[in-house]
Design a protein around this motif. Sequence first.
Motif, PDB file in Angstrom:
ATOM      1  N   SER A  16      -8.666   2.970   3.589  1.00  0.00           N
ATOM      2  CA  SER A  16      -8.038   3.167   4.900  1.00  0.00           C
ATOM      3  C   SER A  16      -6.969   2.115   5.187  1.00  0.00           C
ATOM      4  O   SER A  16      -6.202   2.256   6.143  1.00  0.00           O
ATOM      5  CB  SER A  16      -9.122   3.109   5.981  1.00  0.00           C
ATOM      6  OG  SER A  16      -9.909   1.940   5.801  1.00  0.00           O
ATOM      7  N   GLY A  50      -3.618  -0.627   4.047  1.00  0.00           N
ATOM      8  CA  GLY A  50      -2.241  -0.388   3.573  1.00  0.00           C
ATOM      9  C   GLY A  50      -2.161  -0.090   2.080  1.00  0.00           C
ATOM     10  O   GLY A  50      -1.643   0.959   1.667  1.00  0.00           O
ATOM     11  N   ILE A  51      -2.686  -0.980   1.242  1.00  0.00           N
ATOM     12  CA  ILE A  51      -2.601  -0.785  -0.210  1.00  0.00           C
ATOM     13  C   ILE A  51      -3.533   0.353  -0.627  1.00  0.00           C
ATOM     14  O   ILE A  51      -3.178   1.188  -1.470  1.00  0.00           O
ATOM     15  CB  ILE A  51      -2.934  -2.105  -0.961  1.00  0.00           C
ATOM     16  CG1 ILE A  51      -1.811  -3.124  -0.716  1.00  0.00           C
ATOM     17  CG2 ILE A  51      -3.122  -1.861  -2.458  1.00  0.00           C
ATOM     18  CD1 ILE A  51      -2.058  -4.518  -1.285  1.00  0.00           C
ATOM     19  N   ARG A  62     -10.243   6.587  10.139  1.00  0.00           N
ATOM     20  CA  ARG A  62      -8.980   6.967   9.483  1.00  0.00           C
ATOM     21  C   ARG A  62      -9.173   7.806   8.218  1.00  0.00           C
ATOM     22  O   ARG A  62      -8.206   8.296   7.633  1.00  0.00           O
ATOM     23  CB  ARG A  62      -8.176   5.703   9.159  1.00  0.00           C
ATOM     24  CG  ARG A  62      -7.363   5.244  10.382  1.00  0.00           C
ATOM     25  CD  ARG A  62      -6.556   4.024  10.070  1.00  0.00           C
ATOM     26  NE  ARG A  62      -7.400   2.825   9.994  1.00  0.00           N
ATOM     27  CZ  ARG A  62      -7.002   1.653   9.548  1.00  0.00           C
ATOM     28  NH1 ARG A  62      -5.788   1.502   9.099  1.00  0.00           N
ATOM     29  NH2 ARG A  62      -7.815   0.619   9.533  1.00  0.00           N
ATOM     30  N   LEU A  90     -18.928  -3.232   3.617  1.00  0.00           N
ATOM     31  CA  LEU A  90     -19.340  -3.770   2.312  1.00  0.00           C
ATOM     32  C   LEU A  90     -19.923  -5.172   2.399  1.00  0.00           C
ATOM     33  O   LEU A  90     -20.475  -5.675   1.424  1.00  0.00           O
ATOM     34  CB  LEU A  90     -18.159  -3.741   1.339  1.00  0.00           C
ATOM     35  CG  LEU A  90     -17.655  -2.335   0.987  1.00  0.00           C
ATOM     36  CD1 LEU A  90     -16.476  -2.412   0.030  1.00  0.00           C
ATOM     37  CD2 LEU A  90     -18.758  -1.472   0.386  1.00  0.00           C
ATOM     38  N   ASN A 104     -10.800  -2.794  -3.854  1.00  0.00           N
ATOM     39  CA  ASN A 104      -9.566  -3.141  -3.147  1.00  0.00           C
ATOM     40  C   ASN A 104      -9.825  -3.719  -1.750  1.00  0.00           C
ATOM     41  O   ASN A 104      -9.033  -4.527  -1.258  1.00  0.00           O
ATOM     42  CB  ASN A 104      -8.702  -1.865  -3.039  1.00  0.00           C
ATOM     43  CG  ASN A 104      -7.595  -1.992  -2.032  1.00  0.00           C
ATOM     44  OD1 ASN A 104      -6.609  -2.691  -2.255  1.00  0.00           O
ATOM     45  ND2 ASN A 104      -7.748  -1.332  -0.883  1.00  0.00           N
ATOM     46  N   TYR A 128      -9.328 -17.951   1.459  1.00  0.00           N
ATOM     47  CA  TYR A 128      -8.822 -16.731   0.803  1.00  0.00           C
ATOM     48  C   TYR A 128      -8.511 -17.023  -0.668  1.00  0.00           C
ATOM     49  O   TYR A 128      -8.884 -16.256  -1.560  1.00  0.00           O
ATOM     50  CB  TYR A 128      -7.571 -16.250   1.555  1.00  0.00           C
ATOM     51  CG  TYR A 128      -6.973 -14.974   1.001  1.00  0.00           C
ATOM     52  CD1 TYR A 128      -7.586 -13.743   1.229  1.00  0.00           C
ATOM     53  CD2 TYR A 128      -5.791 -14.990   0.266  1.00  0.00           C
ATOM     54  CE1 TYR A 128      -7.042 -12.560   0.730  1.00  0.00           C
ATOM     55  CE2 TYR A 128      -5.233 -13.821  -0.242  1.00  0.00           C
ATOM     56  CZ  TYR A 128      -5.867 -12.604  -0.001  1.00  0.00           C
ATOM     57  OH  TYR A 128      -5.322 -11.441  -0.501  1.00  0.00           O
ATOM     58  N   THR A 149       2.386  -8.394   0.469  1.00  0.00           N
ATOM     59  CA  THR A 149       2.657  -6.961   0.566  1.00  0.00           C
ATOM     60  C   THR A 149       2.665  -6.607   2.045  1.00  0.00           C
ATOM     61  O   THR A 149       1.862  -7.158   2.823  1.00  0.00           O
ATOM     62  CB  THR A 149       1.546  -6.177  -0.183  1.00  0.00           C
ATOM     63  OG1 THR A 149       1.434  -6.711  -1.505  1.00  0.00           O
ATOM     64  CG2 THR A 149       1.870  -4.695  -0.269  1.00  0.00           C
ATOM     65  N   THR A 202       1.530  -5.104   4.766  1.00  0.00           N
ATOM     66  CA  THR A 202       0.431  -4.346   5.387  1.00  0.00           C
ATOM     67  C   THR A 202      -0.083  -5.160   6.574  1.00  0.00           C
ATOM     68  O   THR A 202       0.277  -6.326   6.745  1.00  0.00           O
ATOM     69  CB  THR A 202      -0.759  -4.145   4.413  1.00  0.00           C
ATOM     70  OG1 THR A 202      -1.438  -5.394   4.273  1.00  0.00           O
ATOM     71  CG2 THR A 202      -0.312  -3.641   3.053  1.00  0.00           C
TER      72      THR A 202
END
Length: 275
Positions: free
Chosen positions: A14, A16-17, A41, A64, A90, A157, A190, A192
């Motif tokens: 759901s 962007g990538i 979505r 998850l 992802n 991150y 990226t 998103t």
Amino acid sequence: MDFQHRYVLITGASGGIGTALALALAQEGANLLLHGRSETRLPDLAARCLQNGASSVKTCSADLSEQGDRMKLVNFIHREFSAFDTLINNAGISRFELFEQQSAEMIEQLITTNITAPILLTRALMPLLMENRERAPRILNIGSAFGAIGFPGYTTYCASKGALRLFSEALARELSDTPLKVQYLAPRATRTSINSTRAQAMLEATGSQSDTPERVAQAALAQLRSGKSQSAIGWPERLLVRLNGLRPELISAVLRKQLSKIKPLANTESTGAES
Ligand SMILES: NC(=O)c1ccc[n+]([C@@H]2O[C@H](COP(=O)([O-])OP(=O)(O)OC[C@H]3O[C@@H](n4cnc5c(N)ncnc54)[C@H](OP(=O)(O)O)[C@@H]3O)[C@@H](O)[C@H]2O)c1
């Protein structure tokens, strides 16, 4: 690789990538299982994938970071998607913030979502992927350029993506005498919604380049086709990663010069800003 006969789970479809990956694989005629944290979505995306040419589309929502929800997804796959041959890990979250300002809860959520969840999902789904060994099974983990370069404002991150990179490398080597290939793709920035306004301002201030999610999706498809174990997107970033491996002090010096641009934007207390 003929995607028309493949059965692909995309976690975080759901986002962007994930959406770009779903639409690109749909165009190739793949059978898709689209996952998102919330259900909202997924039905629209499923309809777009079918319009784009997907052979079949199923959806399953699960948080998850919760063990019970992960098992719900695993059970769904055994029940409804048993020809499953491609796992794309992802789903992920990011946080651009000074480490001293990061709450313990946020650190735990980042580590759980970005590294514990994909490792445990991989562990739970490996037996089924092995059962489908004649289908040339694949696991593709979506990492980040920040999995190889420690970047100020992205400490946790970077830790999570660095761990995912080494997990992918070790498992790929452990399984190199089996038909199950493990792959790792490192996109650079990226465009998103994972990147907050402050993160986008930092990317602009430091002159960082960014890609569309569609470019990342095409790189992922190319990597699945090639069977390559690791790849990264963006020429300067690939060079910086190599240089960081060989001479980390050079990258540290460059980032030290940019710190006056990065730190004020990573300071959530002074900007009072969102994630
Ligand atoms: N965008 C970038 O600059 C960039 C650069 C390098 C690497 N990446 C990596 O690419 C991947 C996709 O990122 P993106 O840019 O597409 O981000 P995004 O648009 O924010 O999408 C993230 C996806 O992950 C899902 N997700 C987050 N937490 C979850 C959880 N606890 N349980 C289940 N699903 C969860 C979200 O589901 P919901 O929508 O339902 O919340 C969403 O589908 C991430 O692993 C990210 O680290 C991104």
